[in-house]
Design a protein around this motif. Structure first.
Motif, PDB file in Angstrom:
ATOM      1  N   GLU A 162       0.596  -1.344  -0.030  1.00 15.35           N
ATOM      2  CA  GLU A 162      -0.055   0.017   0.014  1.00 15.35           C
ATOM      3  C   GLU A 162       0.877   1.330   0.060  1.00 15.35           C
ATOM      4  O   GLU A 162       0.603   2.349  -0.700  1.00 15.35           O
ATOM      5  CB  GLU A 162      -0.797   0.003   1.400  1.00 15.35           C
ATOM      6  CG  GLU A 162      -1.984  -0.984   1.188  1.00 15.35           C
ATOM      7  CD  GLU A 162      -1.452  -2.307   2.087  1.00 15.35           C
ATOM      8  OE1 GLU A 162      -0.178  -2.509   2.161  1.00 15.35           O
ATOM      9  OE2 GLU A 162      -2.433  -3.147   2.407  1.00 15.35           O
ATOM     10  N   GLY A 200       1.349   4.041  -2.794  1.00 15.09           N
ATOM     11  CA  GLY A 200       0.841   5.284  -2.752  1.00 15.09           C
ATOM     12  C   GLY A 200       2.034   6.216  -3.198  1.00 15.09           C
ATOM     13  O   GLY A 200       1.860   7.292  -3.727  1.00 15.09           O
ATOM     14  N   SER A 242       1.238   9.099  -6.102  1.00 12.24           N
ATOM     15  CA  SER A 242       1.424  10.218  -5.742  1.00 12.24           C
ATOM     16  C   SER A 242       2.529  11.045  -6.353  1.00 12.24           C
ATOM     17  O   SER A 242       2.250  12.116  -6.765  1.00 12.24           O
ATOM     18  CB  SER A 242       1.714  10.483  -4.213  1.00 12.24           C
ATOM     19  OG  SER A 242       0.796  10.032  -3.329  1.00 12.24           O
ATOM     20  N   SER A 253      -8.238   2.644  -6.720  1.00 13.27           N
ATOM     21  CA  SER A 253      -6.891   2.469  -6.315  1.00 13.27           C
ATOM     22  C   SER A 253      -6.592   1.466  -5.269  1.00 13.27           C
ATOM     23  O   SER A 253      -5.504   1.039  -5.049  1.00 13.27           O
ATOM     24  CB  SER A 253      -6.096   3.680  -5.985  1.00 13.27           C
ATOM     25  OG  SER A 253      -5.880   4.696  -6.783  1.00 13.27           O
ATOM     26  N   TYR A 254      -7.754   1.132  -4.561  1.00 12.50           N
ATOM     27  CA  TYR A 254      -7.682   0.237  -3.290  1.00 12.50           C
ATOM     28  C   TYR A 254      -8.512  -1.119  -3.267  1.00 12.50           C
ATOM     29  O   TYR A 254      -8.592  -1.754  -2.409  1.00 12.50           O
ATOM     30  CB  TYR A 254      -7.876   1.232  -2.021  1.00 12.50           C
ATOM     31  CG  TYR A 254      -6.686   2.380  -1.793  1.00 12.50           C
ATOM     32  CD1 TYR A 254      -5.547   1.739  -1.312  1.00 12.50           C
ATOM     33  CD2 TYR A 254      -6.680   3.348  -2.316  1.00 12.50           C
ATOM     34  CE1 TYR A 254      -4.307   2.484  -0.941  1.00 12.50           C
ATOM     35  CE2 TYR A 254      -5.735   4.214  -2.158  1.00 12.50           C
ATOM     36  CZ  TYR A 254      -4.527   3.860  -1.635  1.00 12.50           C
ATOM     37  OH  TYR A 254      -3.501   4.525  -1.365  1.00 12.50           O
ATOM     38  N   PRO A 293      -3.717   8.946  -1.996  1.00  5.92           N
ATOM     39  CA  PRO A 293      -2.683   8.040  -1.379  1.00  5.92           C
ATOM     40  C   PRO A 293      -1.936   8.736  -0.387  1.00  5.92           C
ATOM     41  O   PRO A 293      -1.356   7.690   0.423  1.00  5.92           O
ATOM     42  CB  PRO A 293      -1.663   7.619  -2.790  1.00  5.92           C
ATOM     43  CG  PRO A 293      -2.680   8.037  -4.060  1.00  5.92           C
ATOM     44  CD  PRO A 293      -3.522   9.103  -3.612  1.00  5.92           C
ATOM     45  N   SER A 294      -1.815   9.882  -0.210  1.00  7.97           N
ATOM     46  CA  SER A 294      -1.192  10.476   0.830  1.00  7.97           C
ATOM     47  C   SER A 294      -1.793  10.519   2.306  1.00  7.97           C
ATOM     48  O   SER A 294      -1.271  10.382   3.138  1.00  7.97           O
ATOM     49  CB  SER A 294      -0.897  12.126   0.256  1.00  7.97           C
ATOM     50  OG  SER A 294      -1.873  12.698   0.279  1.00  7.97           O
TER      51      SER A 294
END
Length: 442
Positions: free
Chosen positions: A80, A84, A88, A275-276, A402-403
Motif C-alpha cells: 500500500e 501510494g 502520488s 486504487s484500493y 494515496p497521501s
C-alpha cells in the motif's frame, strides 16, 4: 491513473438557448465548426476514434491494476505504501506535464498534424517504461519507471481525446463519448482479466496494455487527416503565459472553476475505489493475489452491461433533452452510495452490489460531465490545453488520496477501508452540489 483543474481567466458570458457559454467573442469548442478534422468526415472520424478507444482505455485503466499486482508480488508487506508513493509522485508530475503537453500539442506545427506526433511520442516511451517495471525488482526503479509510463501514456491519451472534441459537433459529442465510455467499461473488464492472466509473467503484465493501445491507434494514426496548422495560425508559445492560464480566477470565470471542482471531488471517489479495491479484496475479503486479480475481472465483467447501458443511454438522453447538470448530479450521488455500500461489505457478493451501483454513477458521470466540460471551455484555440487541465481534476486525487489513505486505513486496527470510502463518498456528494452553481449550461 485516473483521468483529472485550473483554468484561464476570462469573463463569464451570457447564456444561449442551447446552454452553451459564449465568451468575449472567442468561440468555444461547442461553437466551433464541426468540420475541423481536415477533410476527414465526421462518420469516419467517429469510427477511427472508437477503434482507438479500445486499446487506449485498456492501457489507461490497466496500468494501475497491473502495478498493484506487481507490487503485491515484489513488496507484499508494504504494497500500500509503495503504491501510494508511485501514485502520488506520478500524479504530482502530471500536474505540470499534462497541461504542458496539451498546450504544446495545441502549438505543434508539424506536417503530421498537431495530435498525431503526441500520440506516437507518448505511446513509445510508455511501452519502454512499462518494460522496465515488468523486469525490475527494485521499488525505487519501479516507482521511477511508473512515473515515466504514466506521464507518457497520459500525454498520448490526452492528444487522442482532443480529436472528438475538435472534429465533432456539440450535438454529437454526448453520444460519441458515451460509446467511448462503453469501450472504457469493456476495456476495464478485459484489462482486469488480462492482468490476472499475466500476473505470472511480469513483463507481459506491464507491456501488453500499452501494446494494445499502439495497435488499436494505428488506423487513427494512418487514416485520420489531422489538420496541419502553420505557426501563424497557432497561439504563440509563451511558457509564462501558459503557466498563468493554469490558475483559475473563479470571479472571472466561475463556470470553469465550478465544473473543475465538481470533477475533482468525483475524482476523489474514483481514485479511492479503483486504487484500493484490489487491496481490499486481499486484506478485507482475505483473497490470495491471483484470486483478487481474477475477482477484479469478474467485477468488471458483471458491471460491463450496466456500464454500457448507462454510458450510451445517458449520453443519448442528455443530447436529446439538451441537459447536462441533472445527469452529473445523479451520477455523483450514485457513486457516493456505491462507496458507502462498499465500505460496509463483508463478502464478495455484497461488494459486487457496491461495485454495480458505483459503475452506474461512474458511467453516467464520465459521459455527461465530459460534454459539460466541453461546453464551458474558454477558447477553441486552446482546446487541447484546456481539456488537459480538466483532465487534471481526475489526476490530482492521485496525489491527495494515496497521501491520506495510509493514515485512514491504519485506524480501527488497520485495513479500515470503510473510513477511506466513507470520506470519499461525502466529498463526491458535495460535488453534486457544486455542479449546480454552473451557469449557462442546463
Amino acid at each position: 491513473m485516473g483521468d483529472p483543474i485550473l483554468a484561464p481567466a476570462v469573463r463569464p458570458a451570457p447564456e444561449t438557448e442551447l446552454g452553451i457559454v459564449r465568451v468575449a467573442e472567442r468561440p468555444s469548442p461547442a461553437q466551433a465548426p464541426a468540420a475541423s478534422s481536415g477533410g476527414t468526415s465526421p462518420r469516419r472520424t467517429r469510427a477511427l476514434v472508437l477503434i482507438a478507444a479500445a486499446g487506449m482505455y485498456i492501457m489507461m485503466l490497466t496500468l494501475s491494476t497491473a502495478l498493484s499486482l506487481r507490487l503485491a508480488i515484489v513488496d507484499p508487506a508494504t504494497k500500500e505504501a509503495s503504491f501510494g508513493l508511485a501514485a502520488s509522485i506520478s500524479a504530482l508530475a502530471l500536474l505540470l506535464a499534462v497541461p504542458l503537453s496539451g498546450a504544446l500539442s495545441d502549438r505543434t506545427a508539424s506536417r503530421f498534424g498537431r495530435r498525431r506526433p503526441w500520440i506516437i511520442g507518448g505511446l513509445i516511451p510508455a511501452l519502454a517504461a512499462a518494460a522496465v517495471i515488468g523486469t525490475a525488482t527494485s521499488i525505487p526503479v519501479i516507482v521511477a519507471a511508473y512515473v515515466v509510463a504514466v506521464i507518457a501514456a497520459q500525454a498520448a491519451f490526452n492528444a487522442y481525446g482532443v480529436i472528438p472534441v475538435e472534429a465533432l459537433p456539440d450535438e454529437k459529442r454526448g453520444r460519441v463519448m458515451g460509446i467511448m465510455g462503453m469501450f472504457g467499461a469493456l476495456a476495464m473488464s478485459a484489462g482486469s482479466y488480462l492482468a490476472a492472466a499475466l500476473v505470472g509473467t511480469p513483463l507481459f503484465l506491464m507491456t501488453v496494455p500499452v501494446l494494445l493501445a499502439i495497435l488499436s491507434s494505428i488506423p487513427l494514426l494512418l487514416f485520420y487527416n489531422d489538420p496541419v496548422k502553420s505557426r501563424a495560425e497557432l497561439p504563440a508559445l509563451d511558457l509564462k503565459g501558459i503557466a498563468r492560464t493554469f490558475i483559475v480566477n473563479p470571479r472571472k470565470h466561475p463556470n470553469f472553476g465550478w465544473a473543475w471542482l465538481s470533477r475533482l471531488l468525483a475524482g476523489v471517489a474514483m481514485t479511492a475505489l479503483f486504487s484500493y479495491f484490489i487491496f481490499f479484496m486481499m486484506d478485507g475479503l482475505k483473497m490470495p493475489i491471483p484470486e483478487a486479480g481474477a475477482s477484479a475481472g469478474t467485477l468488471t465483467l458483471i458491471s460491463a452491461p450496466v456500464s454500457i447501458l448507462f454510458f450510451t443511454a445517458s449520453g443519448w438522453l442528455s443530447d436529446k433533452i439538451g441537459r447536462r447538470k441533472p445527469f452529473v448530479v445523479t451520477a455523483a450521488l450514485l457513486m457516493s452510495a456505491g462507496l458507502v455500500i462498499g465500505g460496509t461489505s463483508t463478502s464478495f457478493g455484497q461488494f459486487t452490489i457496491a461495485w454495480l451501483v458505483f459503475s452506474m454513477g461512474q458511467a453516467m458521470y464520465l459521459t455527461v460531465d465530459m460534454a459539460l466540460c466541453a461546453a464551458v471551455l474558454p477558447d477553441v484555440r486552446d482546446t487541447g490545453k484546456d481539456m488537459a487541465v480538466f483532465g487534471l481534476a481526475l489526476s490530482i486525487p492521485n496525489i491527495i488520496v494515496p497521501s491520506i489513505a495510509p493514515a485512514l486505513l491504519a485506524t480501527g486496527g488497520g485495513h479500515n477501508y470503510g473510513a477511506l470510502w466513507f470520506g470519499a463518498a461525502a466529498l463526491c456528494a458535495l460535488g453534486s452540489i457544486t455542479v449546480t452553481f454552473i451557469k449557462g449550461v442546463r
